[in-house]
Structure formats: C-alpha cells, structure tokens
Design a protein around this motif. Structure first.
Motif, PDB file in Angstrom:
ATOM      1  N   GLU A  53       0.827  -1.210   0.000  1.00 31.44           N
ATOM      2  CA  GLU A  53       0.000   0.000   0.000  1.00 31.44           C
ATOM      3  C   GLU A  53       0.859   1.258   0.000  1.00 31.44           C
ATOM      4  O   GLU A  53       0.333   2.378  -0.154  1.00 31.44           O
ATOM      5  N   HIS A  54       2.184   1.100   0.149  1.00 39.20           N
ATOM      6  CA  HIS A  54       3.080   2.256   0.234  1.00 39.20           C
ATOM      7  C   HIS A  54       4.179   2.248  -0.824  1.00 39.20           C
ATOM      8  O   HIS A  54       4.971   3.192  -0.880  1.00 39.20           O
ATOM      9  N   GLY A  55       4.253   1.210  -1.637  1.00 35.10           N
ATOM     10  CA  GLY A  55       5.295   1.155  -2.654  1.00 35.10           C
ATOM     11  C   GLY A  55       5.365  -0.210  -3.316  1.00 35.10           C
ATOM     12  O   GLY A  55       4.519  -1.083  -3.070  1.00 35.10           O
ATOM     13  N   THR A  56       6.368  -0.379  -4.133  1.00 32.54           N
ATOM     14  CA  THR A  56       6.534  -1.651  -4.852  1.00 32.54           C
ATOM     15  C   THR A  56       7.230  -2.673  -3.967  1.00 32.54           C
ATOM     16  O   THR A  56       8.145  -2.345  -3.206  1.00 32.54           O
ATOM     17  N   VAL A  57       6.795  -3.927  -4.077  1.00 32.03           N
ATOM     18  CA  VAL A  57       7.339  -5.008  -3.255  1.00 32.03           C
ATOM     19  C   VAL A  57       7.741  -6.165  -4.160  1.00 32.03           C
ATOM     20  O   VAL A  57       6.984  -6.564  -5.049  1.00 32.03           O
ATOM     21  N   VAL A  58       8.935  -6.699  -3.924  1.00 33.42           N
ATOM     22  CA  VAL A  58       9.350  -7.942  -4.562  1.00 33.42           C
ATOM     23  C   VAL A  58       9.472  -8.997  -3.472  1.00 33.42           C
ATOM     24  O   VAL A  58      10.120  -8.767  -2.445  1.00 33.42           O
ATOM     25  N   ILE A  59       8.814 -10.151  -3.680  1.00 32.62           N
ATOM     26  CA  ILE A  59       8.945 -11.293  -2.768  1.00 32.62           C
ATOM     27  C   ILE A  59       9.770 -12.363  -3.467  1.00 32.62           C
ATOM     28  O   ILE A  59       9.433 -12.787  -4.577  1.00 32.62           O
ATOM     29  N   LEU A  60      10.846 -12.788  -2.832  1.00 29.05           N
ATOM     30  CA  LEU A  60      11.684 -13.865  -3.352  1.00 29.05           C
ATOM     31  C   LEU A  60      11.508 -15.100  -2.481  1.00 29.05           C
ATOM     32  O   LEU A  60      11.495 -15.002  -1.250  1.00 29.05           O
ATOM     33  N   THR A  61      11.392 -16.247  -3.099  1.00 28.78           N
ATOM     34  CA  THR A  61      11.333 -17.481  -2.320  1.00 28.78           C
ATOM     35  C   THR A  61      11.985 -18.605  -3.098  1.00 28.78           C
ATOM     36  O   THR A  61      11.796 -18.719  -4.313  1.00 28.78           O
ATOM     37  N   LYS A  62      12.805 -19.385  -2.415  1.00 32.63           N
ATOM     38  CA  LYS A  62      13.405 -20.522  -3.110  1.00 32.63           C
ATOM     39  C   LYS A  62      12.350 -21.625  -3.202  1.00 32.63           C
ATOM     40  O   LYS A  62      11.509 -21.779  -2.315  1.00 32.63           O
ATOM     41  N   GLY A  63      12.381 -22.401  -4.266  1.00 39.79           N
ATOM     42  CA  GLY A  63      11.344 -23.404  -4.456  1.00 39.79           C
ATOM     43  C   GLY A  63      10.006 -22.750  -4.725  1.00 39.79           C
ATOM     44  O   GLY A  63       9.915 -21.654  -5.278  1.00 39.79           O
ATOM     45  N   GLU A  64       8.936 -23.436  -4.330  1.00 38.88           N
ATOM     46  CA  GLU A  64       7.583 -22.921  -4.516  1.00 38.88           C
ATOM     47  C   GLU A  64       7.190 -22.031  -3.345  1.00 38.88           C
ATOM     48  O   GLU A  64       7.727 -22.146  -2.247  1.00 38.88           O
TER      49      GLU A  64
END
Length: 540
Positions: A23-34
């Motif tokens: 709600e305040h900016g761009t977010v990148v979520i990284l996760t190994k695997g699924e």
C-alpha cells in the motif's frame, strides 16, 4: 530489479509484511522453491491469541497469556516484547480472517471460534483450521499477494548474500543496498536493489538429522545476516518437538519426521512408555502438557533409561471417529503408514522443530544494520526466551511484520530521498567451474546433520560441544572451497548456510554454562542467574 521493499521468504511473516507494504510502494517477494514451501505451511496446531479479552467467560486475558509465555521462556523473555506481541493477538486474527483464512468454529455456535489447548497454556486459546492451520494461512496470503498489483512474486529465487555499504568498503553508516540472488532455473545470479530488506526465511531445522521442518529450512536468512555483520542471539535454543512419528520400517528419515501436533495432547492424548505408564508425570505435574523442553527431555530420559527406540502417544481412549474429524491429516497420514491411531498408540520421538534464537531485533524486527529487518522464526525478538510457548510463532510473525512496516514508514519511508549509493558490482564467477561430483556436497550435508544430532541435541556436554566445534571448523574450510571453486547452485548455497548456522548454534551453546529452557547440559544441570542474559555473537 529495483523495488521499494524486498522481502525474502513466503511464510506468514514475509507475506503479512508484503501485503501491508504494497500500500506504500513496490514489493518484490523472493522465495526458493515454490511459494508454499515454508515452515508456516507445515504448522499443524494453530495460532494462539486471546480473543475479546474483556468478554472471555473462562477468565483468560492478556496477562494470563503473557504469564504462560514468560514461564515457558525460562526467565529469558523480554517482558516488554511479550506484552507488545500478545496484546495484538485479537487484531491479528481479525486481519487473517479478512484476508480469507478460515478458522474452525464451535459445532453448536457458528459465531464462536473453536479453541484448542497445547503444552504450557493454562487456557484454551489456540485457533485452528483442523490440523493444517499453517497451510490454510499460507494459501490465503499467497493468493492475496499474487493478486496485488504492487507485488512481484518470484519463486525459485535463492538469495545468496545481502549487499551492504560495509561489504563494499564504503565508510559510512552500514546500510543495505540489495542482494545477490540465484535464479534456480537458469543458474544465473541477479542483482536486486532495495534500501529496505525484510528477512522472513524461517528457521534451520535441517541442520539436524531428524526434524519436523521442510527441506527448505536451512537457515539461509540467518547465515546471510551473519555474513552481513548483523548481531545474532541465543542460537543455543533450538526447540525439539516431543512428538514426531517414529517408523523404523520406513526408508530414510521422511516418515520419522512427520509431526504429530501438540494439539493432540491438548485434546487428551497421553504420552506413555511400552508398559503403558504415563512417565511424564515423574518430571512435571502437568504431565504430557508441560512445556516442550520439559516433555522432550522426559522422552529422551525414558528412551535412554529403558533402551527403547521410542515412546507412545495414546489416543485410543478417545471416542471412535474423534481423530478422523479433529485431526484428519494426521489420521490419514498415519493410516497411510499402516497405523490406525484410534486402535493403537502412536510411536513418537523428539525432533528438531523451532529456532528460538536468530537475528537480533527489537519488537519491530529492526536489526543492527540500517534498512535490514528480520521477521518470524529467523529473528530473535525476545518473545520466546529460552523456550517457545506452543503456537506463539504464527502470532509473532504477523504482529512483528505489522510493526516492522510501521517502523520503516517512520524512519525511512520510500517517499524520502535515498542517500547516494555506490554501484553494486556484477557477479563474477572467475575460474569457477561446475561441480562434477555431487557426492562431495551430500557427504558434508549428511556429516553436519549427524554431528549436530549426536553432539548438540536435547542433552549436551562440554566435551560433545567442543568436538562438534572442532569438526565444524574443518567442514567450514571444505565448504568455503566448494563455494569459491565451483559455480554456485542451490545445493552448495544450502550447505554453506547449513555449516554456518551449525557453528553459530555450537558457539552459543559453549558460552552458556548453565541449563535453561531448551539448552540442557550435564556439566551444568542447574540454572545460574549469572547467565540470565542473551548470548550475542557478531562478526567483525
């Protein structure tokens, strides 16, 4: 890739933060695997919270929950942190429900949540979704995150290292700049730029031979924070879950690491030995529902005393159909192994379950490096002390995620001018080649896990710890050669993190010359108030 917020991990902590930060900016979520491969998704029992505290007819309130948490933590909890987190329990449940999480209701009253009981709790306050609560929470939050226009969700991305000004030799306040990340599908290393990084990578259960954790739990976030220079606290406190299914007929450790939820004991299950005796009563008047550290040691003592391979969790006295209805996943899984738990007791042993220590933070998830926050199991906030109270972990993940965003927005929101940043160097492989003998990795992986199980598990001694420390020093040299000599892949990176975390556990355990909570040593069997303090380590 550039983003306002970079989140590493896809459990309740990382997803709760990302959904609010978006709600305040761009977010990148990284996760190994699924995305679903998280400790959250494996949580069975539930999430503890005091709902409508002024209206509880059973007398439960925040103070009772706080007292239970501090009692389980064996004198090492930060009371201010405990209070801050426990008092946001009602808000957490409301938020999760609004995001689509469905908790069980009372069969005769659809307006009331069904509340379970677990070890160390003096009241019934554990909300659940049958016996797959974590999966219900993770699934709902993942769906919301993938639908949000401000969130970029990237699976099969393995964060290698956090990039800071200090690592680049810039003589200013040490702050985060981004991270090097391996694309597991292309084997290319990418650079992700962000001034705000949240570690939500879970724990390190795979450092032990037998664990309830998924294969992804290799302590990645903790190891990255350590290499970046963050303070690490209380890693001697690795909690062992008392009741994991033991099946010697199964190949490997897979079957033996299947968790049988503490909620089963909360609903009347009793721990017994081969003679049918409820041996836990000899160790604590609460018997099978004593805190986990006490129950795990009681089982360990019983197994060593009798020479048995396991003890048993008995629910055969419950009405027919009870387990199938209340714990359908556990019932079906055990049935798949040829055991009908409504007719015969369940063979169980303890296994590594939860990392109570971690990256040192305050109640807002703030670490000792500017812009770096740690939330959930990877962090050491002061909530759990020397032993976590059952089902407090999912609560902590959501509450601290909310507090972390509030702290970021006050201190350095995305709208504020960013200080000039040095250029992040490209990833260079130099003369590194592809590893041609994977057996070298698997051998060291196996040796670390067996060493930790044999020397640094439920009961410890100085001699065992020193032996472990000596062997780990040699293993770290070997792993360092793998890391620098070969092109990185997920196996090498996990091994690198695993040996780092193992060494941190041992180093912290050596420093604590007493027995407290989960850390029990035969050389110092009593609690010593001189050590009523955190064990802190920092790399210089």
């Amino acid at each position: 890739m550039q983003s306002d917020f970079l989140v590493i991990g896809s459990g309740i902590a990382g997803l709760s933060f990302a959904l609010r930060a978006a709600e305040h900016g761009t977010v990148v979520i990284l996760t190994k695997g699924e995305a679903i491969d998280s400790n959250t998704a494996w949580a069975q029992g539930g999430i503890s919270a005091v709902l409508n505290p002024p209206l509880r007819s059973d007398g439960d309130n925040y103070e009772t929950h706080i007292k239970d948490t501090i009692d389980a933590g064996a004198g090492l909890c930060d009371e201010g942190v405990v209070r801050a987190i426990i008092e946001e329990g009602d808000e957490t449940i409301k938020e999760l429900v609004s995001l689509g999480v469905v908790f069980d209701k009372e069969p005769d009253d659809d307006d009331r949540f069904a509340l379970g009981n677990e070890g160390g709790h003096s009241k019934r306050r554990v909300l659940h979704s049958k016996d797959t609560t974590g999966h219900a929470i993770a699934s709902a939050l993942i769906q919301k995150a993938k639908e949000h226009p401000n969130i970029t969700f990237l699976e099969h991305r393995f964060a290698i290292d956090i990039i800071t000004t200090g690592k680049l030799g810039v003589v200013t306040e040490d702050r985060v700049l981004g991270a090097y990340v391996l694309d597991e599908q292309s084997d290319e290393v990418e650079i992700f730029h962000s001034d705000r990084i949240v570690l939500a990578t879970g724990g390190c259960g795979k450092v032990y031979l037998y664990t309830t954790n998924p294969d992804s739990s290799t302590g990645d976030g903790l190891a990255m924070a350590w290499r970046a220079g963050a303070t690490i606290s209380n890693m001697e406190f690795v909690q062992f879950h008392p009741t994991c299914f033991y099946n010697p007929a199964a190949r490997g450790a897979k079957a033996r690491s299947f968790l049988v939820s503490e909620a089963v004991r909360g609903e009347g299950g009793k721990l017994i030995n081969a003679k049918g005796e409820e041996f836990t009563l000899d160790h604590d008047p609460r018997g099978s529902l004593a805190p986990r550290d006490i129950v795990a040691r009681a089982i360990d003592h019983e197994i060593k005393k009798t020479g048995a391979s396991c003890v048993y969790l008995d629910v055969t006295h419950k009405p027919k159909g009870f387990m199938k209805e209340r714990f359908p996943n556990i019932y079906r899984t055990l049935l798949g192994f040829g055991l009908d738990c409504e007719k015969e007791p369940i063979p169980v042993v303890p296994a590594a379950h939860y990392q109570c220590g971690g990256v040192n933070t305050d109640a807002n998830g703030k670490t000792t490096i500017r812009g770096l926050f740690a939330v959930g199991e990877v962090a050491c906030t002061g909530l759990h002390g020397a032993n976590r109270l059952a089902s407090n972990s999912l609560l902590e993940g959501n509450v601290v995620a909310r507090r972390a965003l509030d702290a970021m927005m006050k201190s350095y929101p995305p709208s504020s001018p960013s200080p000039s940043s040095p250029k992040i160097p490209e990833w260079h492989i130099g003369d590194a080649t592809r590893i041609d003998e994977q057996v070298l990795i698997s051998h060291n992986w196996d040796e670390i896990r067996r060493l930790m199980w044999n020397y640094v598990s439920i009961v410890r001694t100085d001699n065992r710890l020193l032996r472990a420390a000596h062997r780990l020093r040699n293993l770290r040299k070997e792993v360092r050669e793998f890391y620098w000599g070969f092109k990185v892949n997920s196996d090498i990176l996990e091994l690198r993190n695993l040996v780092t975390v193992a060494a941190l556990v041992v180093d912290c355990a050596i420093r604590r010359k007493e027995s407290r909570g989960i850390h029990y040593t035969l050389d110092y069997p009593e609690r010593d108030e001189k050590y009523c303090k955190d064990t802190e380590l920092r790399r210089f």
